[in-house]
Design an enzyme around this catalytic site. Structure first.
Site, short mmCIF file in Angstrom:
data_model
loop_
_atom_site.label_atom_id
_atom_site.label_comp_id
_atom_site.label_asym_id
_atom_site.label_seq_id
_atom_site.Cartn_x
_atom_site.Cartn_y
_atom_site.Cartn_z
N GLY A 119 42.84 35.53 37.24
CA GLY A 119 41.50 35.70 37.80
C GLY A 119 40.96 37.08 37.55
O GLY A 119 41.62 37.94 36.97
N GLY A 124 38.99 39.88 39.72
CA GLY A 124 38.45 40.30 41.00
C GLY A 124 37.39 41.35 40.81
O GLY A 124 37.05 41.70 39.68
N PHE A 170 37.65 44.34 41.22
CA PHE A 170 38.19 45.60 40.74
C PHE A 170 38.79 45.52 39.35
O PHE A 170 39.14 46.51 38.76
CB PHE A 170 39.28 46.10 41.69
N PRO A 228 41.08 42.62 36.46
CA PRO A 228 41.79 41.35 36.30
C PRO A 228 43.01 41.25 37.22
O PRO A 228 43.58 42.26 37.62
CB PRO A 228 42.22 41.36 34.83
N VAL A 229 43.39 40.01 37.52
CA VAL A 229 44.57 39.76 38.34
C VAL A 229 45.54 38.92 37.53
O VAL A 229 45.16 37.96 36.86
CB VAL A 229 44.19 38.99 39.63
N LYS A 252 47.14 43.17 40.62
CA LYS A 252 45.73 43.46 40.38
C LYS A 252 45.64 44.79 39.66
O LYS A 252 46.14 45.81 40.13
CB LYS A 252 44.98 43.52 41.71
N ASP A 255 34.04 42.63 52.67
CA ASP A 255 33.78 41.75 51.53
C ASP A 255 34.43 40.39 51.74
O ASP A 255 35.05 39.84 50.84
CB ASP A 255 34.27 42.39 50.24
#
Ligand SMILES: *[C@@H]1O[C@H](CO)[C@@H](O)[C@H](O)[C@H]1NC(C)=O
Ligand SMILES: *[C@@H]1O[C@H](CO)[C@@H](O)[C@H](O)[C@H]1NC(C)=O
Ligand SMILES: *[C@@H]1O[C@H](CO)[C@@H](O)[C@H](O)[C@H]1NC(C)=O
Ligand SMILES: *[C@@H]1O[C@H](CO)[C@@H](O)[C@H](O)[C@H]1NC(C)=O
Ligand SMILES: *[C@@H]1O[C@H](CO)[C@@H](O)[C@H](O)[C@H]1NC(C)=O
Ligand SMILES: *[C@@H]1O[C@H](CO)[C@@H](O)[C@H](O)[C@H]1NC(C)=O
Ligand SMILES: *[C@@H]1O[C@H](CO)[C@@H](O)[C@H](O)[C@H]1NC(C)=O
Ligand SMILES: *[C@@H]1O[C@H](CO)[C@@H](O)[C@H](O)[C@H]1NC(C)=O
Length: 814
Positions: free
Chosen positions: A511, A513, A515, A517-518, A532, A629
């Site tokens: 994924g 995020g 901030f 990529p994860v 992350k 968030d």
């Protein structure tokens, strides 16, 4: 050459306009039998304050004759002549025939007319006054104030200074406001607001025949309501005159233009014109909160707006008629007596102060009795349920007796406003039992206080012994503190991470995020992790980064994703989390096939889990943390679909007792950001509560709230939810996959909690501890949520339209 021609054209246009204006404007302020005005012409009052002419409201196609402010844009209509008889075209003309003002259409049909039957008028004349009043008078009459007819006697939805609402015996007129049907249709809507006078004097707002609000009775000095107090502190002076022949209410003209309007939805609004910003300013709203809704808590109930979030209670000595309905916030059954009155043996009275007195439905009054006589009178009659003084002028005096149920009592916000106390008849045993209960409570308090004192003493003794014993070792521990903290958040070596994630291979990427990529990975010992990789542009220094890792590692809760540690390498920063097998909530609830796996039980557990996790962040951990968030993509699901809140990158830690901070840089996700935060950067725990509410509504409906800033409010998920709920059609809001037949009340309860969380004002939203309490206690009554509202303008989010995207990446912490 070219420029000159352009200028010539301009001049021609200006001339054309001027001549048109001349044709349109009708210099006079008066109409006589020999003159008339056509569509396009206007009467203008002598001081240029008001115009009378033909207009089309909103998107309507019909033409109406009305009065509006001459110099105010946009056109603000204050009176409509033919509100129920529209013209279909611009062929209308207004003139005077046989002593009456008459509106004709093109074919000479009478569309509307005044109905004076006075025949002996020598020189009838209709004149538009600077107050906005259209008057019909005899031009020959010396008494300039004797009007044959005046528009102020037939108000539509607006009162202006000088317009007298109410009842007047001499003329037989009862003037009241009737709302427009809609902004495009001035015909009589369903709401009326009138000053009623029938031994008692008060304003009553009705929808059809049903009372929806009352102002509180006139006690000779003021209305028994907060509104009167609010009135007194504003710029204009309302006047009430009650005599045997009249009950009138009007505003004295002030130094600024003002109007009072009943809107098509039954809201009452006062406006003052602000010359500086050239706008109407909303001054105050009568009917300001839930407790102002007529009978909000049912019969024998009392409404207290400060009693968030329950608001309703039964009067002392009363209990809900149906506990079950009351618990599911249906107050229509109201409350009944715990103990029936004993008529023969002296019943007692319970005094209630600083309240709006109940509606006088079945009542009796005598203006010359005193309070003691009033009480005796009430005791005489078995069906008398309460008494009070009826007037305050020349000191409290007079007597009101109520028979039967008491309805529409509210605690006043401004205690001063409630000058009249209410005495409610109760069985003697009820009064005694309350007195006993208080006594018992006092005794219990004393006992528990002494117990606590004893306990404290023991603890102090124990601790002081321990302190002396351990004193020598304490300093050592303190010296090692930093070291200990880092132990809680181990640093991973970059090689470990590279090995676990297969060198950050794209196959392992799960994924993206806010901030960066994860990646999914597997440590040598078999534990699955999620890594992350923070974006390199992040300005965070190493020590800040480590602080954050350390902080988050300290937060341990089963509904928070746990951080296993961090990793820094050059300018790379990574966070290592436990791996969540089922990805995030948005993959389930917004996916037509996936969401079938989430039955109601599961969704309810998810909602509960999120609320507990958030409660922990807000108050149960040692720190006060705002997540900032929260959204469905930040709610991760483990292999058993247990929810875990993740992504604390934006989290803000409150220090000391600051409960609200202002931030210049607004970060968060469109659709989940609370209005006060999105617009003004006001950040508080209630911002998270708002986001939580949005998530609840999304879970219930399976629909994304992606129209958050859509100007068409009706298409907004929150407004939609509120509207359906309010109309008793909440079932239509729910995801069709949910089994609505069996678990209806639970769903409704969740919906109501969600709506309470997304209210506009932070103070109206419950805290997370109330949310958890409300969700887990079926028996408590919930408040009525207010309509969600949003800021429509002034919001600019450059380039972000995707609602799943967090707007700003990182904000330097202060
Ligand atoms: C306007 O049109 C409607 C429908 O066409 C008709 O019923 C009505 O009588 C017309 N009104 C006038 C004033 O001509
Ligand atoms: C206004 O209507 C009346 C009645 O149809 C007509 O007699 C009169 O001439 C009209 N006036 C104007 C200015 O059109
Ligand atoms: C005419 O009289 C009737 C009844 O007396 C009243 O309801 C109506 O509002 C009046 N119309 C106007 C335009 O004054
Ligand atoms: C007319 O308007 C002027 C200025 O806008 C104001 O001072 C005056 O009071 C108004 N007259 C009336 C009768 O309202
Ligand atoms: C509330 O309770 C009343 C009976 O007291 C019932 O008639 C009504 O349908 C209930 N309303 C709702 C929305 O359940
Ligand atoms: C009223 O109270 C008296 C004494 O407590 C009792 O004897 C009597 O039965 C009661 N009457 C009613 C109607 O409850
Ligand atoms: C009102 O109360 C006064 C004083 O008690 C009494 O003299 C008078 O008769 C009462 N009036 C009515 C209509 O009951
Ligand atoms: C009590 O008051 C009601 C309402 O005014 C009246 O109908 C009834 O006759 C009164 N009963 C007695 C005993 O005075």
């Amino acid at each position: 050459m070219r420029r000159r021609r352009v200028r010539m054209n301009k001049i021609v246009i200006i001339f054309a306009c001027l001549s048109m204006l001349q044709k349109m404007a009708y210099a006079a302020d008066a109409l006589t039998p020999t003159s008339s005005i056509n569509d396009g012409q206007e009467l203008i009052s002598a001081g240029q304050n008001f115009s009378l002419g033909f207009f089309t409201p909103g998107i309507s196609k019909s033409r109406y004759v009305g009065i509006w402010y001459k110099n105010i844009m946009p056109q603000t209509v204050v009176w409509v002549a033919n509100r129920d008889y529209p013209l279909n075209d611009s062929s209308g003309n207004l003139t005077i025939v046989a002593g009456n003002i008459v509106l004709f259409d093109g074919s000479g049909n009478r569309i509307w007319s005044t109905n004076s039957s006075r025949s002996s008028i020598q020189e009838p004349m209709a004149k538009l006054l600077d107050s906005g009043n259209l008057v019909l008078m005899d031009g020959k009459s010396s008494d300039s104030d004797s009007y044959i007819w005046q528009s102020f006697d037939y108000p539509t939805d607006t009162t202006l200074p000088g317009l007298k609402l109410g009842w007047d015996k001499t003329s037989g007129l009862n003037r009241y406001l009737t709302s427009w049907k809609s902004a495009n249709d001035p015909s009589a809507g369903s709401f009326t607001y009138g000053f009623h006078h029938n031994e008692i004097t008060e304003f009553v707002l009705r929808q059809g025949m049903k009372i929806t609000f009352r102002s509180g009775i006139w006690d000779g000095t003021r209305l028994n309501s907060d509104d009167w107090i609010f009135n007194e502190i504003t710029a204009f002076r309302p006047i009430i005159s009650v005599t045997s022949t009249e009950a009138l209410y009007w505003d004295e003209p002030g130094d600024r233009l003002s109007r009072f309007v009943m809107k098509d939805d039954g809201m009452l609004q006062r406006y003052i014109w602000d010359n500086k910003v050239l706008k109407w300013i909303e001054m105050y709203e009568a009917r300001k909160d839930f407790c102002d809704d007529y009978g909000a808590c049912g019969v024998n109930g009392i409404c207290n707006i400060k009693d968030v979030p329950v608001y309703c209670d039964c009067l002392k000595g009363f209990k809900p008629k149906s506990q079950e309905e009351w618990n599911s916030f249906n107050r229509s059954g109201g409350c009944i007596r715990r103990t029936p009155l004993n008529c023969t043996q002296g019943d007692r009275f319970q005094k209630l102060s600083a309240i709006k007195l109940p509606k006088l439905l079945q009542f009796w009054t005598n203006n010359s009795m005193n309070l003691e006589e009033c009480k005796v009178e009430c005791l005489k009659n078995c069906s008398c349920t309460a008494y009070a003084n009826s007037a305050m002028n020349e000191g409290p005096h007079g007597c009101f007796l109520w028979f039967g149920d008491l309805i529409d009592i509210r605690k006043l916000i401004n205690e001063e406003a409630g000058q009249l106390d209410l005495y409610i008849k109760l069985a003697a045993s009820e009064i005694e039992s309350t007195a006993n209960a208080i006594k018992r409570r006092k005794i219990a308090l004393i006992i528990s206080a002494s117990l606590v004192a004893l306990l404290l003493l023991c603890i102090i003794l124990y601790l002081s012994k321990k302190y002396i014993k351990e004193r020598t070792t304490t300093d050592l521990v303190a010296g090692n503190r930093n070291h200990n903290e880092h132990q809680a958040s181990p640093l991973f070596h970059i090689d470990t991470i590279l090995a676990a994630t297969n060198n950050f291979s794209t196959a392992n990427k799960i994924g993206e995020g806010g901030f960066g990529p994860v990646y999914r990975g597997k440590l040598a010992d078999g534990q699955e992790i999620a890594v992350k990789r923070l974006s390199k542009t992040s300005k965070q220094g190493i020590s800040e980064f480590m602080n954050e890792v350390g902080l988050v590692a300290k937060l341990q809760h089963r509904n928070l994703v746990s951080i296993l540690g961090g990793c820094t390498q050059g300018d790379e920063r990574m966070l290592v989390y436990e791996y969540m097998a089922n990805s995030s909530l948005d993959h389930f609830i917004f996916d037509p096939t996936q969401r079938k796996f989430l039955n109601w039980r599961k969704r309810y557990e998810i909602i509960m889990g999120i609320s507990r996790g958030l409660l922990y962040l807000h108050q149960d951990s040692k720190l006060t943390i705002i997540h900032r968030d929260l959204k469905t993509s930040n709610i991760l699901l483990d292999s058993e679909l247990n929810p875990k809140i993740s992504d604390f990158g934006l989290a803000h830690i409150f220090e000391g007792d600051h409960s609200t901070v202002t931030t210049k840089r607004i970060v968060g996700t469109v659709g989940y950001m609370s209005p006060e935060y999105a617009a003004n950067g006001l950040l508080s725990l209630k911002s998270d509560v708002f986001s939580f509410g949005v998530i609840v509504l999304e879970i219930l409906s399976g629909i994304r709230n992606n129209n958050f800033y859509h100007s068409d409010h009706e298409r907004n998920l929150l407004v939609q939810a509120w509207r359906l709920w309010k109309e008793g059609r909440a079932v239509e809001f729910m995801d069709a996959n949910l089994d609505l037949a069996t678990i209806r009340s639970e769903l409704l309860r969740c919906l109501q909690v969600g709506l309470l969380c997304v209210q506009k004002l932070p103070k109206d939203r419950p805290t997370m501890s109330s949310v958890v309490f409300m969700l887990s206690n079926e028996s408590i009554t919930l408040a009525q949520p207010k309509k969600p509202e949003f800021i429509e303008e002034g919001l600019e989010f450059p380039g972000y339209s995707n609602n799943s995207m967090t707007i700003t990446l990182l904000e330097a912490r202060n």
